[in-house]
Write an enzyme that holds these catalytic residues in place. Structure first.
Site, PDB file in Angstrom:
ATOM      1  N   GLY A  67       0.787  -1.221   0.000  1.00 32.13           N
ATOM      2  CA  GLY A  67       0.000   0.000   0.000  1.00 32.13           C
ATOM      3  C   GLY A  67       0.822   1.276   0.000  1.00 32.13           C
ATOM      4  O   GLY A  67       0.506   2.232  -0.717  1.00 32.13           O
ATOM      5  N   GLN A 120      -7.440  -0.346   3.790  1.00 31.54           N
ATOM      6  CA  GLN A 120      -8.266  -0.904   4.863  1.00 31.54           C
ATOM      7  C   GLN A 120      -9.639  -1.375   4.382  1.00 31.54           C
ATOM      8  O   GLN A 120     -10.280  -2.191   5.046  1.00 31.54           O
ATOM      9  CB  GLN A 120      -8.444   0.122   5.990  1.00 31.54           C
ATOM     10  CG  GLN A 120      -7.183   0.412   6.780  1.00 31.54           C
ATOM     11  CD  GLN A 120      -6.693  -0.775   7.599  1.00 31.54           C
ATOM     12  OE1 GLN A 120      -7.427  -1.744   7.829  1.00 31.54           O
ATOM     13  NE2 GLN A 120      -5.443  -0.713   8.047  1.00 31.54           N
ATOM     14  N   SER A 152      -3.344  -3.393  -0.557  1.00 31.69           N
ATOM     15  CA  SER A 152      -2.265  -4.176   0.042  1.00 31.69           C
ATOM     16  C   SER A 152      -2.725  -5.602   0.303  1.00 31.69           C
ATOM     17  O   SER A 152      -3.818  -5.825   0.831  1.00 31.69           O
ATOM     18  CB  SER A 152      -1.805  -3.536   1.348  1.00 31.69           C
ATOM     19  OG  SER A 152      -0.702  -4.230   1.886  1.00 31.69           O
ATOM     20  N   SER A 153      -1.887  -6.557  -0.046  1.00 30.09           N
ATOM     21  CA  SER A 153      -2.209  -7.972   0.087  1.00 30.09           C
ATOM     22  C   SER A 153      -2.296  -8.438   1.532  1.00 30.09           C
ATOM     23  O   SER A 153      -3.174  -9.219   1.900  1.00 30.09           O
ATOM     24  CB  SER A 153      -1.142  -8.795  -0.654  1.00 30.09           C
ATOM     25  OG  SER A 153      -1.159 -10.145  -0.276  1.00 30.09           O
ATOM     26  N   HIS A 154      -1.392  -7.953   2.395  1.00 25.41           N
ATOM     27  CA  HIS A 154      -1.310  -8.520   3.742  1.00 25.41           C
ATOM     28  C   HIS A 154      -2.439  -8.068   4.667  1.00 25.41           C
ATOM     29  O   HIS A 154      -2.539  -8.528   5.796  1.00 25.41           O
ATOM     30  CB  HIS A 154       0.059  -8.238   4.381  1.00 25.41           C
ATOM     31  CG  HIS A 154       0.248  -6.835   4.856  1.00 25.41           C
ATOM     32  ND1 HIS A 154       0.153  -6.485   6.184  1.00 25.41           N
ATOM     33  CD2 HIS A 154       0.550  -5.700   4.190  1.00 25.41           C
ATOM     34  CE1 HIS A 154       0.389  -5.189   6.315  1.00 25.41           C
ATOM     35  NE2 HIS A 154       0.635  -4.693   5.114  1.00 25.41           N
ATOM     36  N   CYS A 194       2.454   1.659  11.112  1.00 26.28           N
ATOM     37  CA  CYS A 194       3.468   2.482  10.449  1.00 26.28           C
ATOM     38  C   CYS A 194       3.861   3.710  11.269  1.00 26.28           C
ATOM     39  O   CYS A 194       4.751   4.456  10.887  1.00 26.28           O
ATOM     40  CB  CYS A 194       2.966   2.917   9.075  1.00 26.28           C
ATOM     41  SG  CYS A 194       2.836   1.547   7.913  1.00 26.28           S
TER      42      CYS A 194
END
Length: 374
Positions: A69, A177, A197-199, A323
């Site tokens: 992301g 999200q 984002s994949s995770h 983050c």
């Protein structure tokens, strides 16, 4: 340990892991190589591009695979600004964006851009009238996330998109999200670019995607780069992308069921806090909110202490975006919603997911009761 930090990252699901292993064994070629093994990997990569585009109502030409992301946010905004023909040096974002966006906009200010940071109300929503009044003839791009990562408040991006389109302002949105949790449709919301984002959806880490509307002009941020049509450098991670796509397709198939189950768990948690009369105030919008994110102020206790006490009792929660961990400043979202710094430091985030149970919720309530009663 009871895991209540799904908004930070999710465990990879078995189907996605198996897809990664299979692709690693059978599609190991570099998709840029011209031999048959490379062509085999390239064909699979393009299939993934087509299938991911379907999930957001976009075109496969607009899908670019990235490392996640943050990279998607940075490269999308940089590439759009570098490629636009529109004259102007004014940008718009919000005070509660992900750190990757806020840090980039600070850099852009150093480079000569002016930035309007939209405020939010006590629920974390922007004011559409303020957005309209912020737009000038100099405004080139706006970046407004789909939902906040700390309190889960959802922004009215369809209305945002309509306003920006009317004024010919590029619209980037961070959907890290929300992708897989609630519908994301690039045409309906007039989105020019978005990040995924994949995770966050039970796929592997280090993989993500950016979408840029193929009708929008962009210029690669990195010169002389050949991968992903020049969008980013580095050999494309085909096995990771295949795994990411599997996870994305599965979570979309399960979206309605997941939302119903997570909403029930959320209600159980909130009801428990009320019934036990815990000194905890739930943050975020009462209805326009992601069912999996519960942001809260634990009155009188710093969030860091609450997190550590939960960890001692085998419960993993957070004090906000992963983050931003390590920074002593209070939650930027809490400050933006009107909290003083001391209150803002009492913020915690619990985020639930596919492995969360009613038993987990009961244990969390028990532990929060124990911590706050001290």
């Amino acid at each position: 340990m009871i895991y209540m930090d799904y908004a930070a990252t999710t465990p990879i699901r078995e189907e996605a892991l198996n897809a990664f292993i299979d692709a690693s064994k059978n599609y190991y070629g570099n998709p840029s190589s011209l031999h048959d093994i490379g062509s085999k990997a390239s064909t699979l990569l393009e299939t993934c591009r087509i299938e991911l585009a379907k999930l957001i109502g976009g075109q496969e030409e607009g899908i670019f695979f990235t490392s996640g992301g943050s990279e998607s946010n940075i490269l999308a905004i940089r590439s759009l600004l570098k490629g636009t023909n529109k004259q102007g040096k004014h940008l718009i974002t919000t005070q509660i964006e992900h750190s990757s966006v806020l840090n980039l906009f600070k850099q852009l200010e150093d480079e000569g851009y002016t930035v309007t940071y939209l405020g939010v109300d006590s629920y974390g929503q922007i004011d559409l009238q303020e957005l309209k009044e912020s737009i000038t003839v100099e405004t080139v791009l706006a970046s407004i996330h789909h939902a906040n990562s700390e309190i889960g408040t959802i922004q009215p991006i369809e209305e945002v998109g309509s306003i920006l389109k009317e004024h010919n302002v590029l619209f980037h949105t961070d959907t890290v999200q929300t992708f897989g949790k609630i519908p994301v449709h690039v045409l309906d919301s007039h989105i020019d670019s978005l990040s995924i984002s994949s995770h966050k959806i039970y796929g592997p880490k280090g993989v993500g995607a950016c979408y840029i509307n193929p009708t929008i002009k962009w210029t690669p941020y990195f010169d002389y780069t050949s991968h992903e049509k020049g969008f980013r450098p580095g050999t494309v991670n085909v096995p990771g992308i295949v795994s990411f796509l599997y996870a994305a397709q599965l979570i979309h198939q399960e979206m309605d069921v997941n939302d119903k189950r997570l909403s029930q768990l959320r209600t159980t948690l909130l009801n428990g806090i009320e019934e036990k009369a815990l000194p905890i105030h739930i943050e975020g919008h009462p209805t326009n909110v992601l069912s999996n994110i519960i942001g809260a102020i634990v009155k009188g206790i710093e969030g860091q202490l609450t997190m550590l006490e939960c960890n001692r009792r085998n419960i993993a929660i957070s004090t906000g975006s992963a983050c931003s961990v390590g920074k002593q400043a209070p939650s930027k979202t809490m400050i933006a919603t009107g909290k003083d710094p001391q209150t803002a430091k009492q913020f915690i985030r619990l985020s639930i997911g596919r492995h969360t149970t009613e038993t987990d919720i009961a244990k969390v309530l028990e532990v929060l009761d124990e911590i706050t009663s001290k």
